[in-house]
Design a protein around this motif. Sequence first.
Motif, short mmCIF file in Angstrom:
data_model
loop_
_atom_site.label_atom_id
_atom_site.label_comp_id
_atom_site.label_asym_id
_atom_site.label_seq_id
_atom_site.Cartn_x
_atom_site.Cartn_y
_atom_site.Cartn_z
N ASP A 54 -8.62 -33.07 6.65
CA ASP A 54 -9.77 -32.62 5.13
C ASP A 54 -7.61 -32.53 4.44
O ASP A 54 -7.35 -31.64 4.42
N PRO A 55 -7.94 -33.27 3.58
CA PRO A 55 -6.58 -33.15 2.54
C PRO A 55 -6.22 -31.35 2.05
O PRO A 55 -5.20 -31.03 1.80
N ALA A 56 -8.15 -31.34 1.59
CA ALA A 56 -7.64 -29.63 0.98
C ALA A 56 -7.72 -28.78 1.54
O ALA A 56 -7.05 -27.94 1.28
N SER A 57 -7.22 -29.81 2.88
CA SER A 57 -6.81 -28.25 4.03
C SER A 57 -5.05 -27.77 4.40
O SER A 57 -4.83 -26.91 4.54
N LEU A 58 -4.87 -28.77 3.22
CA LEU A 58 -3.52 -28.35 3.71
C LEU A 58 -2.93 -27.75 2.32
O LEU A 58 -3.17 -28.16 0.55
N ALA A 59 -1.39 -26.91 2.25
CA ALA A 59 -1.03 -26.06 1.82
C ALA A 59 -0.44 -26.83 0.87
O ALA A 59 1.46 -26.26 0.81
N VAL A 60 0.44 -27.82 0.17
CA VAL A 60 1.23 -28.51 -0.52
C VAL A 60 0.55 -29.17 -1.04
O VAL A 60 -0.32 -28.90 -1.76
N PRO A 61 0.96 -29.83 -2.30
CA PRO A 61 0.63 -30.28 -3.56
C PRO A 61 0.10 -31.02 -3.72
O PRO A 61 0.04 -32.23 -2.70
N GLY A 62 -0.77 -31.28 -4.11
CA GLY A 62 -2.29 -32.92 -4.13
C GLY A 62 -1.09 -34.60 -4.32
O GLY A 62 -1.68 -35.31 -3.27
N SER A 63 0.27 -34.20 -4.66
CA SER A 63 0.72 -36.04 -4.51
C SER A 63 0.94 -36.07 -3.40
O SER A 63 1.14 -36.79 -2.65
N ARG A 64 1.30 -34.66 -2.79
CA ARG A 64 1.91 -34.79 -1.97
C ARG A 64 1.14 -34.93 -0.32
O ARG A 64 0.83 -35.80 0.54
N THR B 81 -1.37 -36.76 -1.49
CA THR B 81 -2.09 -38.60 -1.14
C THR B 81 -0.86 -38.77 -0.52
O THR B 81 -1.22 -40.32 0.20
N THR B 82 0.40 -38.55 -0.84
CA THR B 82 1.33 -39.63 0.15
C THR B 82 1.29 -39.52 2.00
O THR B 82 1.21 -40.50 1.95
N LEU B 83 0.85 -38.23 1.66
CA LEU B 83 0.61 -38.11 3.80
C LEU B 83 -1.26 -38.98 4.08
O LEU B 83 -0.71 -39.44 5.25
N THR B 84 -1.77 -38.65 3.32
CA THR B 84 -2.24 -39.60 3.16
C THR B 84 -2.52 -41.18 3.69
O THR B 84 -2.81 -41.94 4.35
N LEU C 115 -0.44 -45.87 8.34
CA LEU C 115 -0.11 -46.73 10.30
C LEU C 115 -0.62 -47.05 10.80
O LEU C 115 -0.71 -47.78 12.16
N ALA C 116 -2.24 -45.99 10.77
CA ALA C 116 -3.57 -46.49 11.73
C ALA C 116 -3.79 -47.85 11.75
O ALA C 116 -4.60 -48.66 11.82
N ALA C 117 -3.37 -48.65 10.31
CA ALA C 117 -4.13 -49.74 9.79
C ALA C 117 -3.18 -50.93 10.85
O ALA C 117 -2.50 -52.67 10.62
N GLY C 118 -1.79 -50.45 10.92
CA GLY C 118 -0.69 -51.44 11.67
C GLY C 118 0.36 -52.51 10.60
O GLY C 118 0.85 -52.97 11.02
N PRO D 99 3.39 -44.51 -2.75
CA PRO D 99 3.08 -43.58 -3.40
C PRO D 99 4.01 -42.22 -3.09
O PRO D 99 3.88 -42.04 -1.68
N GLY D 100 5.35 -42.06 -3.52
CA GLY D 100 5.79 -40.55 -2.84
C GLY D 100 6.96 -40.45 -2.07
O GLY D 100 7.62 -39.79 -1.89
N PHE D 101 6.97 -42.44 -1.52
CA PHE D 101 8.01 -42.63 -0.28
C PHE D 101 9.36 -42.85 -1.91
O PHE D 101 9.41 -43.23 -2.29
#
Length: 493
Positions: A369-379, A381-384, A390-393, A414-416
Amino acid sequence: MHTDFDRCVRAVQSKDARFDGWFFTAVLTTGIYCRPSCPVVPPKVANMRFYPTAAAAQHNGFRACKRCRPDASPGSPAWNTRADLVARAMRLIADGVVDRDGVPGLATRLGYSTRQVERQLLAELGTGPLALARAQRAQTARLLIETSTLPMSDVAFAAGFASVRTFNDTVREVFGLTPTELRRRSANGRSGATPGQLSLRLPFRTPLCPDNLFGHLAATGVPGVEEWRDGAFRRTLRLPHGHGVVSLRPEPDHIGCQLRLTDLRDLSHAITRCRWMLDLDADPVAVDEVLRADPVLAPYVDKSPGRRVPRAVDGAEMAVRAVLGQQVSTAAARTHAGRLVTAYGEPIEDPGGGLTHLFPDLEALASLDPASLAVPGSRRTTLTTLVAALAAGEIDLSVGGDWHRARAQLAALPGFGPWTIETITMRALGDPDAFLPGDLGVRIAARELGLPTTPAGLTQHASAWQPWRSYAVQYLWATGDHPINRLPSAAVA
């Protein structure tokens, strides 16, 4: 290098250990092959033949020397400094891809046909992927024979052999001894080793500076997954057939390695990952020779030669941690990663320490759940977005990944930015020439040393450090007083 006959002869005659793993010397009159530093009297030049791998020597009918044990020499640094088809294939074979997926699986990972992969390996190495994988199985079998009391039938299948007969024939052919004779010759083989627990020695080319290598791994360690305990770096490993816990301790002439595995078939894979993480197949003499030519870096190279690049055991894990570490301190990055591990990691038991989890796999991360991460919203999005790719290969960050393609693919997400991309390329993909001109520690070092402080100016100056700019970064970081530059106290957990 094996094609430079005169240079190889000089290395053998001088018993130069720096070339161990670069090539192997086969002796026509004895039918054995050795590492260049073999202590026996060098053979006549006319009787020498040189091969780039132990597998090639075995393929041509030579067996391993019982004195110098060439099969246990450090790996060739050539495979970790190149991004071409052969180098990527060698890294994947060492990682056990052929044993798990066969030659077709190797070819698929590389994006070439099976025939093309076999042709390229045969042209450069004189042998194909099956022979290379067979040589690795033989070395794994030898380790199990000498460091455990497992029945030989269990050793055979744990090492990846299809039958006990094939195991017996291969060991006898490669080492000139039966499995029982190998165990009888080994003092370790008679010790009371516990099944699933192995004590090994990981060789490396000297010099090796353990300060930044283990200091970095300990200082950035993810709680529950990594720790420094009693003078050793410990971490959990997610492996093809189960999981493991490894303890790595720096010693003067080797790295002490203790492994606890849930499935012994993962031994070779675990060893390869540990060697990769510690950059043990590097050629420090070649690296330091280039960096020492810069008068600014020379004093630091002379003070602590042999710095390695601390890498990651898993590329996807490293990428996730790099995103969590964007624009925050080392302590904050550890905290974010630790929370992720607690919420989504797989719990394990660690009787020998305080490790509690495996780092979450991509399937688990895909459900976060992205909301569970205590990081800015843009980060978030970057993580998800990264996890989905990666999961899609769509992006390959394995040891056999293409550095240049991965850079372009990451840049499209985004975000890299350059810092994140180069960090992943350096520590996950192992590019020896990745560079971080915008990194805070590098910029501080540049200012203190009188180097250009703008990314463009520093990059231009660093062109003289190619192709070893990843190692130059380690020397630049070492100019500061940060925990990543020193070994922790032996008692700190």
